[in-house]
Enzyme design. Sequence first.
Site, PDB file in Angstrom:
ATOM      1  N   ASN A   8     -12.096  -1.809  53.208  1.00  0.00           N
ATOM      2  CA  ASN A   8     -12.102  -1.148  54.515  1.00  0.00           C
ATOM      3  C   ASN A   8     -13.531  -0.714  54.827  1.00  0.00           C
ATOM      4  O   ASN A   8     -14.028   0.256  54.268  1.00  0.00           O
ATOM      5  CB  ASN A   8     -11.163   0.063  54.494  1.00  0.00           C
ATOM      6  N   LYS A  10     -14.683   0.515  57.541  1.00  0.00           N
ATOM      7  CA  LYS A  10     -14.749   1.649  58.464  1.00  0.00           C
ATOM      8  C   LYS A  10     -15.764   1.371  59.578  1.00  0.00           C
ATOM      9  O   LYS A  10     -15.875   0.216  60.015  1.00  0.00           O
ATOM     10  CB  LYS A  10     -15.024   2.947  57.701  1.00  0.00           C
ATOM     11  N   HIS A  95      -4.402   5.274  58.727  1.00  0.00           N
ATOM     12  CA  HIS A  95      -5.388   5.764  57.762  1.00  0.00           C
ATOM     13  C   HIS A  95      -5.596   7.261  57.975  1.00  0.00           C
ATOM     14  O   HIS A  95      -5.503   7.764  59.097  1.00  0.00           O
ATOM     15  CB  HIS A  95      -6.702   4.999  57.939  1.00  0.00           C
ATOM     16  N   GLU A  97      -8.110   9.025  58.175  1.00  0.00           N
ATOM     17  CA  GLU A  97      -9.144   9.348  59.167  1.00  0.00           C
ATOM     18  C   GLU A  97      -8.628   9.178  60.583  1.00  0.00           C
ATOM     19  O   GLU A  97      -9.003   9.928  61.497  1.00  0.00           O
ATOM     20  CB  GLU A  97     -10.383   8.487  58.915  1.00  0.00           C
ATOM     21  N   GLU A 162      -3.187   7.225  49.815  1.00  0.00           N
ATOM     22  CA  GLU A 162      -4.497   7.888  49.805  1.00  0.00           C
ATOM     23  C   GLU A 162      -4.313   9.358  49.403  1.00  0.00           C
ATOM     24  O   GLU A 162      -3.719  10.118  50.164  1.00  0.00           O
ATOM     25  CB  GLU A 162      -5.114   7.911  51.192  1.00  0.00           C
ATOM     26  N   GLY A 168     -13.769  12.236  48.361  1.00  0.00           N
ATOM     27  CA  GLY A 168     -15.007  12.933  48.682  1.00  0.00           C
ATOM     28  C   GLY A 168     -15.047  14.387  48.268  1.00  0.00           C
ATOM     29  O   GLY A 168     -15.978  15.111  48.621  1.00  0.00           O
ATOM     30  N   SER A 207     -10.930   6.427  46.883  1.00  0.00           N
ATOM     31  CA  SER A 207     -12.342   6.272  46.492  1.00  0.00           C
ATOM     32  C   SER A 207     -12.490   5.454  45.212  1.00  0.00           C
ATOM     33  O   SER A 207     -13.102   5.873  44.233  1.00  0.00           O
ATOM     34  CB  SER A 207     -13.005   7.648  46.309  1.00  0.00           C
TER      35      SER A 207
END
Length: 247
Positions: A8, A10, A95, A97, A162, A168, A207
Amino acid sequence: MKQMIVGNWKMNGLSAPSRDLVSAIAQGLKAIANPPPVVVCPPFTQLGALSLLLKGTGIALGAQDCHHAPSGAHTGDISAIMLAELGVEYVILGHSERRREHGELDETVREKTVAAMDAGLTPIVCIGESADQRAAGEYQDVVGWQIKGSLPDNFSGIVAYEPVWAIGSGVPASPQDIADMMGFIRAELTRQFGETGKTTRILYGGSVSGREAPTILPIAEVGGALVGGASLKADAFLPIVRAAIDL
């Protein structure tokens, strides 16, 4: 069945670097015996050019979102049938985000998932809990409801877990954390979808790096990885591809 590795990108990737990246990945795959399925999901602006470049490489093309309607007055949006016309095979939906930055609800994700399936795309539907939800002990309830709300009854696609709380944060999900949630997701998919839920592919998307992939990918029920930052450099992405195993 081999595990699947999905990159991905992004909101990253201008034209020349994008071409260079897929060329490097394609070249690296040639050196891997019996490579797993690989999907790259660049931004919308690169889909047309990369669709042509990827032909014959064994790398599939994915998009990062789609609208639920096939056409209409939706300025700035892209429909699933438009993606399919470009040669896109997969589309990431829901997702974390998108849910956070665009206020997407489970119902929104469900509508997009239906549209993607109707257009012949394979949806990769993301689910996962926040730090607050995990701290409150609500994570299984949250993920269970996301599955119920985001996936239509006739779902045919991929689920990506996820752990939003770990991405992060400097506090990675442990192998036990991953195993517990993967087991729960499999049980929930089976409960809600029966036989189909027993074989739905589940990706891990927390991640993932080349260093962690050999530990994460062998965990039960992990059917591959949804890779973020490490998918932007071939020398970071290819070790994850090499770590993929037969299920």
